[in-house]
Design a protein around this motif. Sequence first.
Motif, PDB file in Angstrom:
ATOM      1  N   UNK A 114      43.120  38.762  45.943  1.00  8.66           N
ATOM      2  CA  UNK A 114      43.298  39.278  44.585  1.00  8.66           C
ATOM      3  C   UNK A 114      41.961  39.226  43.861  1.00  8.66           C
ATOM      4  N   UNK A 115      41.655  40.291  43.112  1.00  6.84           N
ATOM      5  CA  UNK A 115      40.408  40.301  42.362  1.00  6.84           C
ATOM      6  C   UNK A 115      40.532  41.039  41.048  1.00  6.84           C
ATOM      7  N   UNK A 164      34.637  42.641  42.498  1.00  6.21           N
ATOM      8  CA  UNK A 164      35.695  43.258  43.300  1.00  6.21           C
ATOM      9  C   UNK A 164      35.215  43.729  44.675  1.00  6.21           C
ATOM     10  N   UNK A 165      33.966  44.157  44.754  1.00  7.08           N
ATOM     11  CA  UNK A 165      33.439  44.618  46.048  1.00  7.08           C
ATOM     12  C   UNK A 165      33.513  43.507  47.086  1.00  7.08           C
ATOM     13  N   UNK A 166      33.292  42.278  46.666  1.00 11.14           N
ATOM     14  CA  UNK A 166      33.356  41.154  47.597  1.00 11.14           C
ATOM     15  C   UNK A 166      34.774  40.959  48.103  1.00 11.14           C
ATOM     16  N   UNK A 185      35.984  41.352  51.945  1.00 15.16           N
ATOM     17  CA  UNK A 185      36.679  40.289  52.659  1.00 15.16           C
ATOM     18  C   UNK A 185      37.976  40.811  53.261  1.00 15.16           C
ATOM     19  N   UNK A 186      38.764  41.508  52.455  1.00  9.48           N
ATOM     20  CA  UNK A 186      40.044  42.033  52.951  1.00  9.48           C
ATOM     21  C   UNK A 186      39.828  43.003  54.115  1.00  9.48           C
ATOM     22  N   UNK A 226      44.455  43.252  46.285  1.00  5.28           N
ATOM     23  CA  UNK A 226      45.195  43.559  45.075  1.00  5.28           C
ATOM     24  C   UNK A 226      44.230  43.524  43.902  1.00  5.28           C
ATOM     25  N   UNK A 227      43.981  44.674  43.304  1.00  3.48           N
ATOM     26  CA  UNK A 227      43.091  44.767  42.140  1.00  3.48           C
ATOM     27  C   UNK A 227      43.896  44.549  40.870  1.00  3.48           C
TER      28      UNK A 227
END
Length: 132
Positions: free
Chosen positions: A69-70, A79-81, A85-86, A95-96
């Motif tokens: 989740x980010x 969020x790019x990280x 990772x996902x 999940x944004x």
Amino acid sequence: MRIPTCADFPYPGDYRAVLAVESSLRTVAPRLGWRQAWIWAMACARLPGNGTFPPHRRDFTAVPPVLVVGGVHDDNTPPEWGRHLAAQLPRARYLAADGDHAVYVDGNTCVRAHVHRYLTTGLLPPENTFCA
């Protein structure tokens, strides 16, 4: 006391060397990553070089699906990280959420619902789910 992250890589102890690390990080992470050169240099520079643990690939094929989740406005862990990772974990889902760092703790009800469902049932939200 030695900070665990300090064991991952040897950190330079002089200004010019840290400046070179900052310069390289500005290339790969221009908005945020370069700050880490100074943060970790302050904590880790000049510690003994023994016991370092260079990065290496792990086999995650046996890992169950993971929910990452980010917050879209998170400047601490961008969020790019989270997406990166996902993308590296088999069957993981990103999940944004509209928010910044710690969207779960901040009380985003949509995020909490998806996280609780995942933790109790193992079900991931549909791809491209966005929590407003």
